[in-house]
Design a protein around this motif. Structure first.
Motif, mmCIF file in Angstrom:
data_model
loop_
_atom_site.group_PDB
_atom_site.id
_atom_site.type_symbol
_atom_site.label_atom_id
_atom_site.label_comp_id
_atom_site.label_asym_id
_atom_site.label_seq_id
_atom_site.Cartn_x
_atom_site.Cartn_y
_atom_site.Cartn_z
ATOM 1 N N GLY A 153 -14.147 5.682 17.908
ATOM 2 C CA GLY A 153 -13.693 4.911 16.760
ATOM 3 C C GLY A 153 -12.188 4.715 16.739
ATOM 4 N N ALA A 154 -11.440 5.776 17.088
ATOM 5 C CA ALA A 154 -9.983 5.686 17.083
ATOM 6 C C ALA A 154 -9.479 4.738 18.154
ATOM 7 N N VAL A 155 -10.087 4.768 19.335
ATOM 8 C CA VAL A 155 -9.653 3.888 20.422
ATOM 9 C C VAL A 155 -10.028 2.442 20.127
ATOM 10 N N VAL A 156 -11.211 2.218 19.533
ATOM 11 C CA VAL A 156 -11.597 0.858 19.141
ATOM 12 C C VAL A 156 -10.581 0.298 18.144
ATOM 13 N N ALA A 157 -10.205 1.104 17.157
ATOM 14 C CA ALA A 157 -9.235 0.656 16.163
ATOM 15 C C ALA A 157 -7.881 0.370 16.802
ATOM 16 N N ALA A 165 -10.380 -7.098 21.097
ATOM 17 C CA ALA A 165 -11.432 -7.033 20.078
ATOM 18 C C ALA A 165 -12.615 -6.179 20.526
ATOM 19 N N TYR A 166 -12.371 -4.883 20.738
ATOM 20 C CA TYR A 166 -13.466 -3.955 21.004
ATOM 21 C C TYR A 166 -14.280 -3.764 19.732
ATOM 22 N N THR A 167 -15.580 -3.490 19.895
ATOM 23 C CA THR A 167 -16.459 -3.248 18.760
ATOM 24 C C THR A 167 -17.101 -1.873 18.894
ATOM 25 N N GLY A 168 -17.495 -1.316 17.760
ATOM 26 C CA GLY A 168 -18.110 -0.001 17.764
ATOM 27 C C GLY A 168 -17.418 0.908 16.764
ATOM 28 N N PRO A 169 -17.790 2.176 16.744
ATOM 29 C CA PRO A 169 -18.694 2.813 17.703
ATOM 30 C C PRO A 169 -20.175 2.535 17.433
ATOM 31 N N PHE A 170 -20.942 2.523 18.534
ATOM 32 C CA PHE A 170 -22.390 2.387 18.490
ATOM 33 C C PHE A 170 -23.010 3.667 19.048
ATOM 34 N N ASP A 171 -24.154 4.043 18.515
ATOM 35 C CA ASP A 171 -24.844 5.235 19.003
ATOM 36 C C ASP A 171 -25.570 4.937 20.308
#
Length: 199
Positions: A153-157, A165-171
């Protein structure tokens, strides 16, 4: 990815436990292969210490340095991928398991530093999957690689703040042959040439 087993309240695996299912003798063979591989191929700075550059943020942005988690090699069938691995690399992969959400199954070659090679094949068509087009065309070979963040989540942000434009986190998860369920999180990139995140 950091594997987190969920099997009837079982204790969490150590960070280096990749769930390869190898017996001690096979693991020693894998360690010897790791040494041969390291001697034959000096791993480059990218993707092993891959940098996701914030190009849209200008040169003042500090780079995001992430370690390599794994390389992905697609095969038309897992048996075919296993045969390729044994013939090309000289080592049998360990059984991985099934990704029940995506209809894939895999086998793994785990390196001494914890990174690994994933041999993957689809059990059923999945056109919307990141690698579904490769499977539909019958493509076999290297298709992707993943980086290991401390927090997806931190890296996506952080990536989004830099214009990526990364998305996630996804399980994500995998059911091992012994019934153990491993779980992790993923972040997906905006373009297929960029690595995904797995941690």
């Amino acid at each position: 990815m950091r594997l987190r087993p969920h099997l009837h309240g079982a204790a969490r695996a150590a960070p280096k436990d990749r769930g390869d299912g190898l017996a001690p003798g096979a693991r020693r063979e894998r360690q010897r292969f790791d040494l041969r591989f390291a001697q034959m191929h000096h791993r480059p700075a990218l993707p092993h210490s891959a940098t996701i550059a914030g190009a849209m943020m200008g040169p003042s942005a500090a780079p995001m340095k992430l370690a390599l988690d794994h390389l992905v090699v697609a095969a038309r069938t897992l048996a075919e991928g296993t045969q390729w691995c044994e013939a090309t690399l000289g080592v049998p992969p360990g059984q991985g398991g099934r990704h029940t959400l995506f209809g894939t199954h895999n086998a793994l070659v785990v390196f001494a530093d914890g990174a690994y090679l994933e041999l993957i094949a689809f059990l059923r068509p999945h056109p919307s999957h990141r690698w579904g087009g490769h499977a539909a065309r019958g493509h076999s070979g290297f298709v992707d690689f993943a980086l290991l963040p401390s927090s997806v989540g931190a890296v996506v942000a952080d990536a989004n703040s830099r214009g990526l434009a990364y998305t996630g986190p996804f399980d994500g998860g995998r059911l091992r042959p012994d019934g153990e369920h491993l779980v992790w999180q993923m972040g997906l990139p905006p373009a297929p040439e960029l690595p995904f995140l797995c941690g």
